[in-house]
Design a protein around this motif. Structure first.
Motif, PDB file in Angstrom:
ATOM      1  N   GLU A  50       0.823  -1.226   0.000  1.00  0.00           N
ATOM      2  CA  GLU A  50       0.000   0.000   0.000  1.00  0.00           C
ATOM      3  C   GLU A  50       0.853   1.271   0.000  1.00  0.00           C
ATOM      4  N   GLY A  80       4.316   1.428  -0.420  1.00  0.00           N
ATOM      5  CA  GLY A  80       5.533   1.378  -1.232  1.00  0.00           C
ATOM      6  C   GLY A  80       6.796   1.473  -0.394  1.00  0.00           C
ATOM      7  N   GLN A  81       6.660   1.363   0.921  1.00  0.00           N
ATOM      8  CA  GLN A  81       7.835   1.444   1.800  1.00  0.00           C
ATOM      9  C   GLN A  81       8.670   0.174   1.690  1.00  0.00           C
ATOM     10  N   ARG A 126       9.285   5.985  10.466  1.00  0.00           N
ATOM     11  CA  ARG A 126       8.437   7.001   9.828  1.00  0.00           C
ATOM     12  C   ARG A 126       7.835   6.469   8.526  1.00  0.00           C
ATOM     13  N   VAL A 175       6.205   6.444   4.807  1.00  0.00           N
ATOM     14  CA  VAL A 175       6.575   7.194   3.597  1.00  0.00           C
ATOM     15  C   VAL A 175       5.509   8.214   3.266  1.00  0.00           C
ATOM     16  N   GLY A 176       5.931   9.276   2.601  1.00  0.00           N
ATOM     17  CA  GLY A 176       5.041  10.392   2.341  1.00  0.00           C
ATOM     18  C   GLY A 176       4.066  10.174   1.233  1.00  0.00           C
TER      19      GLY A 176
END
Lengths: 136, 147
Positions: free
Chosen positions: A85, A87-88, A133, A135-136
């Motif tokens: 979902e 892409g990390q 953290r 991903v954006g």
């Protein structure tokens, strides 16, 4: 990582792949240089990790080989896992010793014990990345 | 050769490749010979396990230089039963966001979604290196902007 959970996940993955004797299966993969069997070992490790997390990831793996021409597995494997979902990259490792940061997890899997160790360390790395953290 | 979605010229890409090659030569303390000469040997001996295959390193360094920061990389030399095919498959990750920059998904029929984690290409000649660097930049650059 809870060792009992790791063993249970490996047993479930082993059953899904219909492997009777895990130790012998893994040993044959590299001792006899069976690429197909080594592919199953890699997939089974991935599946065991997915069972531990109760979800699917996207995977790439390499069955490593010392002999480029004959492609005989040498018992080393590399894995990359990505969250479908976000892409990390879940196998990202920031190793200060090396100049490059690594996108992959590498393990020697030549026995059932090695497989337990690989699943444990791979799951721990994925857990660390999942906690980091987003991903954006 | 067109650079879609990229601000780099072919000249800049060639320069980055050359710089990457010179760095490798220096680090190996090797004689000064051109990348074209290296590629001549590469075409003869790429399947030889003893042959130092520097192609992935050149491509990775060139992309890092053009983007302006080192990414985390994973590269596979693609094999089939007859050996190394000449194809390289790259995965790039942004170290800050941990985003897989080569990840994309799309559908041909609107129903089934296909997932790709890597960008791949075959390298035989110098132009193939340029082409693969461009392919990687085109995939990575927009992802970096949105990261």
């Amino acid at each position: 990582m809870d060792m009992e959970k790791v063993l249970q996940a490996l047993r479930e993955a082993q059953a899904e792949y219909n492997i009777k004797d895990l130790d012998s299966f893994i040993k044959t993969a590299w001792e006899e240089g069976d690429v197909l069997q080594a592919q199953f070992v890699a997939e089974m490790v991935e599946r065991a990790v997915e069972i531990l997390f109760g979800r699917h990831f996207l995977w790439v793996h390499i069955v490593e080989s010392e002999d480029c021409e004959l492609w005989l597995p040498d018992g080393w494997y590399s894995f990359v896992a990505v969250h479908p979902e976000t892409g990390q990259c879940l196998t990202f490792l920031n190793d200060p010793v090396y100049r490059w940061k690594s996108a992959s997890f590498r393990a020697r899997i030549r026995s059932a014990d090695d497989a337990v160790d690989a699943v444990t360390r791979l799951a721990e790395l994925i857990e660390q990345n999942l906690k980091s953290r987003a991903v954006g | 050769m067109q650079l879609e979605q990229s601000t780099y010229t072919e000249e800049q890409i060639k320069q980055a490749i050359e710089e990457a090659w010179q760095e490798l030569l220096q680090e190996a303390d090797a004689e000064d010979y051109s990348l074209e000469e290296y590629l001549e040997h590469y075409r003869k001996y790429w399947d030889d396990p003893e042959f130092p295959n520097d192609i992935p390193e050149i491509i990775i360094r060139a992309v890092d230089k053009l983007i302006g920061k080192p990414l985390a990389w994973y590269c596979e030399l693609v094999r089939d039963p007859s050996g190394f095919t000449g194809e390289y498959s790259f995965i790039a990750v942004d170290p800050q966001t941990r985003k897989c920059l080569t990840y994309r998904q799309f559908t041909f029929d609107g129903v089934n979604v296909h997932y790709f984690l890597s960008v791949a290409g075959t390298v035989i000649y110098y132009e193939d290196i340029i082409r693969l660097v461009i392919k990687l930049l085109n995939q990575i650059q927009p992802e970096l902007v949105t990261a």
